[in-house]
Scaffold this active site. Structure first.
Site, short mmCIF file in Angstrom:
data_model
loop_
_atom_site.label_atom_id
_atom_site.label_comp_id
_atom_site.label_asym_id
_atom_site.label_seq_id
_atom_site.Cartn_x
_atom_site.Cartn_y
_atom_site.Cartn_z
N HIS A 92 5.10 7.11 1.66
CA HIS A 92 5.68 5.85 2.12
C HIS A 92 5.01 4.68 1.44
CE1 HIS A 92 6.80 8.01 6.16
NE2 HIS A 92 7.41 8.53 5.12
N GLU B 266 -3.08 13.46 5.29
CA GLU B 266 -2.47 12.23 4.80
C GLU B 266 -3.55 11.23 4.42
OE1 GLU B 266 0.92 10.69 6.81
OE2 GLU B 266 0.56 8.63 6.16
N ASN C 204 4.39 0.47 1.86
CA ASN C 204 4.40 -0.60 2.84
C ASN C 204 4.28 -1.94 2.14
OD1 ASN C 204 4.30 0.97 5.40
ND2 ASN C 204 2.48 1.80 4.41
N ASP D 202 -1.67 14.40 9.71
CA ASP D 202 -0.41 13.94 10.27
C ASP D 202 0.52 15.15 10.37
OD1 ASP D 202 1.69 12.54 11.23
OD2 ASP D 202 1.84 11.12 9.57
N GLY E 155 0.83 -1.20 0.00
CA GLY E 155 0.00 0.00 0.00
C GLY E 155 0.86 1.25 0.00
N SER F 89 -3.77 7.24 3.67
CA SER F 89 -3.13 5.93 3.66
C SER F 89 -4.06 4.98 2.94
CB SER F 89 -2.90 5.42 5.09
OG SER F 89 -1.88 6.16 5.72
N GLU G 154 1.55 12.05 2.37
CA GLU G 154 1.32 13.35 3.02
C GLU G 154 1.34 14.41 1.92
OE1 GLU G 154 3.45 13.00 7.37
OE2 GLU G 154 4.68 13.66 5.72
N ARG H 8 5.98 -5.69 8.40
CA ARG H 8 5.59 -4.67 7.42
C ARG H 8 6.83 -3.85 7.14
NH1 ARG H 8 3.32 1.17 8.06
NH2 ARG H 8 3.99 0.85 10.21
#
Lengths: 62, 525
Positions: free
Chosen positions: B175, B119, B177, B114, B2, B121, B6, B259
Site C-alpha cells: 500500500h 509487514e 499512503n 499482519d 510512505g 510500514s 506485506e 491520508r
C-alpha cells in the site's frame, strides 16, 4: 509484446540525472545479454520448479 | 508519503508451516537480535480508527469483518501541557511473551505481523526517492530477520517474497499512503484518481505469470494485483478490493489532513518503477489540491473502471481501447499522457520545480513516448517489461509455453529477498536494470529515520532511548521513565513537525529521556 521486439531492442541512453551511473551494460548485442542472464537464472531457479510452485501457498492479506 | 509491504513467507523445508507463527518468529528474531539493545517499544493502537470511511461515516464494529479490526483501545488520562504531553496510567506488568508481533524500528518504521504475513510500514518521507530508499531498507531488514532466525537453534529457514499473490487465489498488499489536505472533497479524489490508478500499471506494474485470481489461464500480465480488484470505491482491503480505498484514518490532525490509502499497487523490485509509482501519484494529488479536477481529466472517466483495470493488465501490446463514460475510447498510454501533460503544464506555471519533481515528470513523459514506440527499450526501468524480457528469453530458448512451471517459478523467485535465490538480483548485478539508490544509502536507512518528517523524532527516540520508549504509533511516542508515576505520551499530530530542524538541537542537548521530556513540556511547540 512479441519476443521479436526484445531481440531487436537497443541499449537505452544513460539517464541524464545525477543518480549514480548504472554499471555498463555488456557491449555485445542484447541477445547475448539475455542469454547470459538466463544462464545465471538457471543456477538460481529451484531444481524442481513444479514442486516449488505447487508448494508456494499463501494466506490472503490486505 | 510512505510505502507498506506485506511479504510472502515460506518455510524452505516445510511449505505447510503455519505462516502466522513464521511471521511472528521473523519479527521476534529482529526485535531480539537485530537491534542494538533489543527493542522494547511496541505499537500503540489507541489512535487507530480503521473503520472510519472517507465518505463520511464509520462502519459499525459489529458489522466489520474480523480482518478489518486492526486496532485495540486503551484509556487515556488527559493532562495537557505546552507540547500537549499527556499522562497515562502505567499498565500492570505482564509476563514477557515468547514472541513479539509488533515493533517500532530506529528508522521510524513499524515492523509487525499482519494476518499471516510479516509487514514493514516504512517511515513517512517527503519525496519518492526517499520512499525507495526506506522501502529498500525494509527489504534488507526482512532479509536480515530471516537470517537471524535461521541462526537460532531449532528455528526454521524462512524465505520471504516481495510479491502480491501466490497464483492460487491469495493476494496480499503493498500500500501507498499520501498525506493530503482535508479541504479536498473525497468525491474529487475518486474522480481524479480512478482512471489514473487503472492505467498507471503500464509503468508501475511488476508483471505476473498467470491470468485470473488463481492463475487459471496461462499467460502473462502487467500486474500482480489487477485480477483481485472487484470494486470501484470501498473501505475493504482484504475482500472486494476497491480501486480507491476509503479508509479515513489520517494518523494526524484530522481537521487538516487526509491520508489517502492506495491499495491497488504492486510491490516493486525495480527502483524506477517504485520511484515513478510514488512520484506520479503524488503529482496527480498535488494537481488536485491546486486546481481540483481539470476538465481534461474529468473527461477521462471510464465506463467500467474495474473491467478496464483487468483489460489494462492483460494488454501486453498496450493497444487495448478502453471505453470511456462519454462514449469515446482511449488506450492506457493515451490516458496516462493526458495526466502527465496536465501535470507538466501546471508545474510550468508554478515556476521551477524541485529537482526530484522535474526528474519524475521528465521520466514519466519519456517512458510514455518509448512505451508507445519502442517498449523493449523500457526494460531497464519498467518492472513488468524487465520480467517479461527474461521470461520471453526462456520461452524462446527452451521452446516452452506459458503454462510451464519454470516460468511460474521464475516469477515467484523474481521477488525472493535472498540474493542467492533472487532473479531480480541477477539482473541488478548484471547492470540490466537501472538503480537509483546506493547500498550505502540503504544501509544508513536501516538504522536511521528520514530527517524531514516526524519519523525523525520517533526513530531518534527509539535509537537514543530504547529502554524509555514503551510504545509508539504514527502520531505519538509514549515514554516510561524510571521514577515517574505515569507514562508520558508525546503527541505528533503534524507529520511535518518533529524533524531534525525542529527537534534535532533538543535531542542533542538532552542525553536522557527525562530531561528531554521536561524540556519539551517547558518549551512552546
Amino acid at each position: 509484446m512479441s519476443s521479436q521486439q526484445f531481440e531487436n531492442r537497443r541499449e537505452p541512453e544513460p539517464p541524464e540525472d545525477e543518480a549514480p551511473p548504472a554499471p555498463p551494460a555488456p557491449a555485445a548485442g542484447s541477445d547475448t545479454e539475455v542469454d547470459s542472464l538466463l544462464a545465471e537464472i538457471d543456477d538460481v531457479l529451484e531444481t524442481n520448479a513444479e514442486t516449488f510452485v505447487r508448494g508456494f501457498v499463501q494466506k490472503g492479506g490486505q | 508519503m510512505g510505502i507498506e509491504t506485506e511479504y510472502g513467507i515460506l518455510a524452505v523445508h516445510d511449505p505447510a508451516a503455519n505462516p502466522m507463527l513464521l511471521s511472528a518468529q521473523v519479527v521476534t528474531a529482529y526485535a531480539a537480535e537485530g537491534l542494538a539493545g533489543g527493542a522494547r517499544a511496541r505499537w500503540d493502537y489507541s489512535d487507530e480508527d480503521p473503520l472510519c470511511d472517507a465518505r463520511g461515516w464509520r462502519l459499525d464494529r459489529g458489522a466489520a469483518h474480523p480482518s478489518q479490526l486492526t486496532d485495540e483501545w486503551e484509556q487515556e488520562l488527559a493532562e495537557a501541557d505546552g507540547w500537549g504531553i499527556t499522562q497515562r496510567r502505567r499498565p500492570a506488568p505482564t509476563p514477557e511473551q515468547g514472541t513479539v508481533s509488533n515493533v517500532i524500528l530506529p528508522n521510524g518504521a513499524r515492523f509487525y505481523v499482519d494476518h499471516a504475513h510479516p509487514e514493514y510500514s516504512g517511515p513517512e518521507v517527503t519525496n519518492p526517492r526517499d520512499a525507495v530508499v526506506w522501502d529498500r531498507a525494509g527489504d534488507e531488514i526482512l532479509l536480515r530477520s530471516s537470517r537471524l532466525l535461521a541462526q537460532i537453534p531449532g528455528m526454521p529457514e524462512v524465505a520471504l517474497y516481495k510479491n502480491n499473490t501466490d497464483g492460487k487465489g491469495a493476494s496480499y498488499g503493498t500500500h501507498e499512503n499520501y498525506l493530503m489536505s482535508r479541504d479536498v472533497p473525497f468525491g474529487d479524489v475518486v474522480a481524479m484518481l480512478t482512471s489514473f490508478l487503472v492505467t498507471r500499471p503500464v509503468i508501475t506494474g511488476a508483471g505476473r505469470v498467470g491470468l485470473g485470481q488463481r492463475g487459471e489461464r496461462p499467460g502473462f500480465q502487467l500486474t500482480q494485483r489487477a485480477d483481485f480488484l472487484e470494486a470501484e470505491v470501498g473501505l475493504e482491503t482484504t475482500l472486494r478490493r476497491p480501486i480507491v480505498n476509503t479508509r479515513d484514518e489520517p494518523h494526524a490532525d484530522s481537521e487538516r489532513f487526509r491520508r489517502l490509502h492506495v491499495i491497488v499497487g504492486d510491490a516493486n523490485l525495480l527502483e524506477v518503477s517504485a520511484y515513478l509509482k510514488l512520484g506520479t501519484t503524488s503529482l496527480v494529488l498535488w494537481l488536485l489540491e491546486q486546481v481540483g479536477v481539470p476538465v481534461d481529466i474529468a473527461s477521462l472517466a471510464l465506463a467500467d473502471p474495474v473491467r478496464a483495470a483487468h483489460q489494462v493488465s492483460h494488454d501486453l501490446d498496450l493497444s487495448q481501447p478502453l471505453d470511456l463514460a462519454d462514449g469515446r475510447t482511449m488506450t492506457a498510454l493515451q490516458i496516462q499522457r493526458v495526466y502527465a501533460e496536465t501535470v507538466a503544464a501546471a508545474l510550468e506555471q508554478q515556476g521551477q520545480p524541485d529537482e526530484i519533481t522535474a526528474d519524475v515528470v521528465r521520466r514519466w513523459l519519456d517512458l510514455l513516448d518509448r512505451l508507445a514506440t519502442d517498449p523493449a527499450s523500457c526494460a531497464r526501468e519498467v518492472e513488468w517489461l524487465a520480467k517479461l524480457r527474461v521470461l520471453e528469453g526462456m520461452r524462446r530458448r527452451d521452446g516452452i509455453d506459458w503454462d510451464h512451471p519454470r516460468l511460474a517459478a521464475l516469477d515467484l523467485q523474481w521477488s525472493d529477498l535472498r540474493p542467492e535465490r533472487s532473479v531480480y538480483r541477477r539482473l541488478a548485478a548484471a547492470g540490466a536494470v537501472e538503480l537509483l539508490v546506493t547500498e550505502e544509502e540503504v544501509e544508513h536507512a536501516i538504522a536511521h529515520a528520514p530527517t524531514d518528517t516526524r519519523a525523525y523524532f520517533r526513530g531518534e527516540c527509539i535509537r537514543r532511548f530504547p529502554d524509555e520508549v514503551s510504545s509508539a504509533s504514527w502520531d505519538a511516542v509514549v515514554f516510561d521513565v524510571a521514577g515517574e508515576r505515569n507514562l508520558q505520551r508525546v503527541p505528533m499530530p503534524d507529520p511535518y513537525r518533529g524533524t531534525a530542524e525542529h527537534v534535532g538541537e533538543l535531542l542533542r542537548t538532552h542525553a536522557d529521556a527525562g530531561s528531554l521530556l521536561s524540556a519539551l513540556a517547558g518549551s512552546a511547540t
